[in-house]
Write a protein that holds these residues in place. Structure first.
Motif, PDB file in Angstrom:
ATOM      1  N   CYS A 240       1.131  -2.203   3.502  1.00  0.00           N
ATOM      2  CA  CYS A 240       2.455  -2.586   2.997  1.00  0.00           C
ATOM      3  C   CYS A 240       3.081  -3.591   3.966  1.00  0.00           C
ATOM      4  CB  CYS A 240       3.345  -1.348   2.873  1.00  0.00           C
ATOM      5  SG  CYS A 240       5.063  -1.778   2.510  1.00  0.00           S
TER       6      CYS A 240
ATOM      7  N   CYS B  73       6.612  -1.746   5.530  1.00  0.00           N
ATOM      8  CA  CYS B  73       6.586  -0.567   6.429  1.00  0.00           C
ATOM      9  C   CYS B  73       5.198  -0.309   7.001  1.00  0.00           C
ATOM     10  CB  CYS B  73       7.120   0.666   5.717  1.00  0.00           C
ATOM     11  SG  CYS B  73       5.985   1.368   4.503  1.00  0.00           S
TER      12      CYS B  73
ATOM     13  N   CYS C  26       4.149   0.748  -2.678  1.00  0.00           N
ATOM     14  CA  CYS C  26       4.128   1.564  -1.462  1.00  0.00           C
ATOM     15  C   CYS C  26       4.817   2.897  -1.715  1.00  0.00           C
ATOM     16  CB  CYS C  26       4.826   0.815  -0.329  1.00  0.00           C
ATOM     17  SG  CYS C  26       4.951   1.802   1.173  1.00  0.00           S
TER      18      CYS C  26
ATOM     19  N   CYS D 222       8.057   3.016   1.025  1.00  0.00           N
ATOM     20  CA  CYS D 222       9.274   2.177   0.958  1.00  0.00           C
ATOM     21  C   CYS D 222       9.462   1.513  -0.404  1.00  0.00           C
ATOM     22  CB  CYS D 222       9.258   1.130   2.067  1.00  0.00           C
ATOM     23  SG  CYS D 222       8.168  -0.268   1.733  1.00  0.00           S
TER      24      CYS D 222
END
Ligand SMILES: [Zn+2]
Length: 327
Positions: free
Chosen positions: A12, A15, A56, A59
């Motif tokens: 990701c 994050c 993700c 997040c």
């Protein structure tokens, strides 16, 4: 070389959670034969091509788990064609209206940076609003060539890099409809924090993949596109700003304020109906009427809230505290 020849597996981009934990959002749909110089232009006819996209779990950023490497993207954006001047002007109207309180609160002698400045329309607005110094960074040669001669000298050609600028040298950094395109949005956001003076503001405008219009259109939404290596929503922008060290002051839907005849031209109505309606609007004098419509974008405002070193206010307080009484 095309950008597809060397896709790199990644986690990701906000994050860094592994793509193994992410859920599939859309399957890949690529047709390299249909790539042209407009594929990486900022505004273009949708091609409905996309990478394999994941969402993700941590997040909620949607991202291409295999995206083109930075050097291939740099070449693609450098050679990207430039299209709609009209839309750039209309978009600048919208950005200027939504950022008016931020612009009005900038200090005397303020400096502003725009990454992905295009033809520099928004930089011109900032200058007209009294911002002392503006700088743009734009990779597309064609966009810079299309810029007004007055603003062109303020646009640096190339990909934004932090090293080009002095730390804590800007009061405002703008990044409109660009964050989806960059190879490393988290690193870009951290760079912006270091380039902003304490109290400085970072303004993002991004698409919102969770907006009703984008949910409704699904794969046929123009945001599902190979020039977007990631897509955001409110939680993912919040995570991006906070984890880079910003205080997220505002993350809200952005209503685009366009003339009625422009909305009509964008609409999916059949061409003959559009023609008749446009003519009717012109006759009635309603074509230029400005209408606000939320087309699924977000504006995010982050502030560098780090204390101002050595700033002494009118009461003799340093950083809001009496000398020797700072916590
Ligand atoms: Zn994430």
């Amino acid at each position: 070389m095309t950008v597809f020849e060397e896709l790199k597996i990644r986690s990701c981009p906000v994050c860094f959670d592994s793509s193994e934990n992410a859920s599939l959002f859309f399957e890949e749909r690529l047709d390299t034969a249909r790539l042209d110089s407009f594929s990486f232009a900022s505004r273009k006819t949708p091609e409905f091509m996309s990478y394999r996209l994941f969402r993700c779990a941590a997040c909620r950023t949607v991202y291409a788990a295999a995206a083109p490497p930075p050097d291939a993207l740099a070449v693609a954006y450098s050679n990207a064609a430039y299209d709609s001047a009209e839309e750039a002007i209309l978009a600048a109207d919208t950005y200027e209206a939504v950022l008016q309180p931020v612009i009005a609160s900038l200090p005397q002698g303020a400096r502003a940076l725009e990454t992905g400045a295009g033809t520099g329309v928004f930089l011109e607005r900032l200058r007209a609003a009294g911002v002392a110094e503006v700088v743009g960074v734009e990779p597309s040669k064609a966009a810079i060539e299309a810029a007004d001669a007055k603003i062109r000298p303020f646009i640096h050609e190339g990909i934004f890099t932090e090293e080009e600028f002095a730390p804590e040298s800007f009061d405002l950094i703008c990044c409109f409809q660009t964050l989806e395109h960059v190879p490393a949005p988290k690193e870009l956001t951290e760079s912006c924090l270091r380039l902003l003076r304490p109290g400085g503001v970072l303004a993002f405008v991004t698409h919102d993949y969770t907006a009703p219009i984008n949910r409704l259109l699904g794969r046929r939404s123009p945001i599902i596109d190979i020039k977007h290596s990631q897509l955001f929503c409110r939680p993912s922008l919040d995570k991006l700003l906070a984890s880079a060290g910003f205080v997220a002051e505002k993350i809200i839907p952005l209503a685009n304020r366009y003339p009625l005849n422009y909305w009509l031209r964008l609409s999916p109505l059949p061409a003959p109906i559009k023609r008749v309606t446009l003519r009717a609007l012109a006759l009635l004098g309603f074509g230029a009427l400005r209408i606000e419509i939320n087309v699924g974008n977000l504006v995010a405002i982050g502030r560098n809230a780090s204390p101002v070193e050595g700033r002494v206010d009118a009461r003799g307080f340093r950083n809001g505290f009496r000398r020797g009484h700072a916590p």
